[in-house]
Design an enzyme around this catalytic site. Structure first.
Site, mmCIF file in Angstrom:
data_model
loop_
_atom_site.group_PDB
_atom_site.id
_atom_site.type_symbol
_atom_site.label_atom_id
_atom_site.label_comp_id
_atom_site.label_asym_id
_atom_site.label_seq_id
_atom_site.Cartn_x
_atom_site.Cartn_y
_atom_site.Cartn_z
ATOM 1 N N ASN A 48 0.858 -1.184 0.000
ATOM 2 C CA ASN A 48 0.000 0.000 0.000
ATOM 3 C C ASN A 48 0.894 1.233 0.000
ATOM 4 O OD1 ASN A 48 -1.777 2.061 0.546
ATOM 5 N ND2 ASN A 48 -2.760 1.049 2.293
ATOM 6 N N ARG B 185 -2.397 -1.736 -3.744
ATOM 7 C CA ARG B 185 -3.517 -0.809 -3.639
ATOM 8 C C ARG B 185 -3.271 0.339 -4.621
ATOM 9 N NH1 ARG B 185 -4.597 3.668 0.980
ATOM 10 N NH2 ARG B 185 -6.564 4.421 0.150
ATOM 11 N N HIS C 118 -11.140 6.135 -1.101
ATOM 12 C CA HIS C 118 -11.253 5.322 0.128
ATOM 13 C C HIS C 118 -12.140 4.099 -0.103
ATOM 14 C CE1 HIS C 118 -10.395 8.925 3.065
ATOM 15 N NE2 HIS C 118 -9.274 8.245 2.802
#
Ligand code: ADP
Length: 399
Positions: A8, A92, A181
């Site tokens: 990430n 991500r 998000h």
């Protein structure tokens, strides 16, 4: 059994987790092999790594860029506890444009991530650098997947995703509400349905991701139908340093009055506004609550404005959804600050949303229902675990 690495990349951080995932149907449980963070990539920073063999590292590092940072993570994973082999990697990706995910990364997906980079200049280029560094080190045979933060909001209905701009102009420049998000909102949705318990496709939820960056989503049947962040992660709620909603005339007004460039105004709205700008003190809610308790009026104003904006969005999303089964709080603030949850919900009693003080106070960094029994909508705390979703996505693609 496969060992999956989740990566990430933030604008100046790299977080990773290496997990051993058992074959489906067996008795074995998932096992965390290693995890860690490289902070302030591009400047003097820290590398903090842990392994299942109890080896830990916490040392200052100079990391040139995200590719360099990821090389160090892979070096360490290759050396600690006899060296781990990695079977698959999940990344991500903040902006996937119109891509629904998760997807296995091939040349086409890499190109799409690169083409979305102008829409997320602080996040997509680091993730691309990490993807390329991983491939250089591990070779093309190790599959890599991408989990996009935008995918969860892809089904936003046209009336919610469009700005009221000339359609041809907006389409020419891909200006629309993307929402961000997404992994966090997806996690909160799935976990809240489990806690209720209810089938996800039969729930109506309002998810609040409240951290340094803050966003909310109205989620019907597991699909986001509206969300507070838009073309960029600047719109919507008041955040640590971002202003959120603003009269669109204000940036030009500031540019003219302060004789600043549009880039300077952009930086002001992203980095010097929000809780920091209102309080003149800090972007950190903990420090602001302390200051408020010591009589600092601007800290109190910042927190009041933060809670009021979130409360107002809950009202809007109750209308968008036609009522909701529950609010779900996640993120550093949502998970750890009962007083902020209480202040947001104080404005919502008219809708029957009533927190149980004892449950709310006790729910710090744990999953819990925090509303008074049998009220509707209910309220839950769900600590967000994006890494688990990335690992699950990767396994679903490579299995
Ligand atoms: P990011 O969005 O950058 O991941 P976080 O989710 O860590 O940030 O959220 C940062 C905010 O959450 C800060 O305002 C901080 O005060 C609050 N916060 C984070 N962790 C805690 C904690 N353990 N206790 C209280 N507040 C916390």
């Amino acid at each position: 059994m496969i060992d999956v690495l989740a990566v990430n990349c933030g604008s100046s951080t790299i977080k990773f987790r290496l997990v051993r995932v058992p074959a489906p149907g067996g008795d074995d449980r998932e096992m965390m092999l290693a995890s860690g963070t490289v902070e302030t990539v591009g400047r003097s920073g820290r590398a903090v790594f842990f392994s299942a063999g109890n080896t830990s590292v916490d040392r200052p590092v100079e990391v040139a860029d995200h590719a360099d940072g990821l090389e160090r993570v892979l070096d360490w994973l290759g050396s600690v506890d006899g060296g781990y082999s990695i079977d698959a990697v999940g990344h991500r990706i903040v902006h996937g444009g119109d891509l629904a995910g998760p997807l296995l990364i091939d040349g086409r997906i890499e190109k799409a991530i690169s083409e979305s980079a102008p829409l997320a200049p602080l996040h997509n280029p680091p993730a691309l650098a990490a993807i390329r560094a991983t491939r250089r080190r591990l070779g093309r045979r190790i599959p890599m997947s991408a989990s996009f933060d935008t995918s969860f909001h892809l089904a936003l209905p046209e009336h919610a995703r469009r700005y009221a701009l000339p359609v041809e102009l907006a389409d020419a420049h891909q200006i629309r509400r993307y929402g961000f998000h997404g992994l966090a909102h997806r996690w909160m949705t799935e976990r809240a349905a489990e806690l209720m318990p209810a089938r996800v496709d039969q729930t109506k939820l309002i998810t609040l991701q409240l951290g340094n960056g803050c966003s909310m989503a109205a989620v019907a049947g597991g699909r986001s139908i509206d969300t507070s962040m838009g073309a960029t992660p600047l719109e919507g709620l008041i955040m640590g340093t971002r202003c959120g909603d603003l009269d669109p005339a204000v940036p030009a007004m500031i540019a003219r009055k302060e004789r600043s460039s549009l880039d300077e105004v952009d930086r002001l709205l992203n980095h010097r506004s929000g809780l920091l700008g209102l309080s003149g003190r800090s972007n950190d809610v903990r420090q602001l609550l302390d200051a408020e308790a010591n009589g600092d009026d601007r800290a109190a104003l910042a927190i009041d404005a933060f809670c009021y904006r979130a409360c107002k969005y809950v009202g809007a999303y109750l209308a968008a959804l036609g009522g909701a089964d529950a609010l779900v709080f996640g993120g550093g603030i949502g998970e750890n600050q009962p007083i902020i949850r209480k202040r947001i919900c104080e404005g919502l009693q008219w809708f029957g949303i009533t927190l149980d003080d004892g449950r709310n106070e006790a729910a710090v960094a744990v999953e819990a229902e925090i509303s008074v029994n049998a009220t509707a909508p209910a309220a839950y705390v769900v600590p967000v675990d994006e890494m688990s979703l990335i690992i699950r996505d990767t396994v679903s693609l490579v299995a």
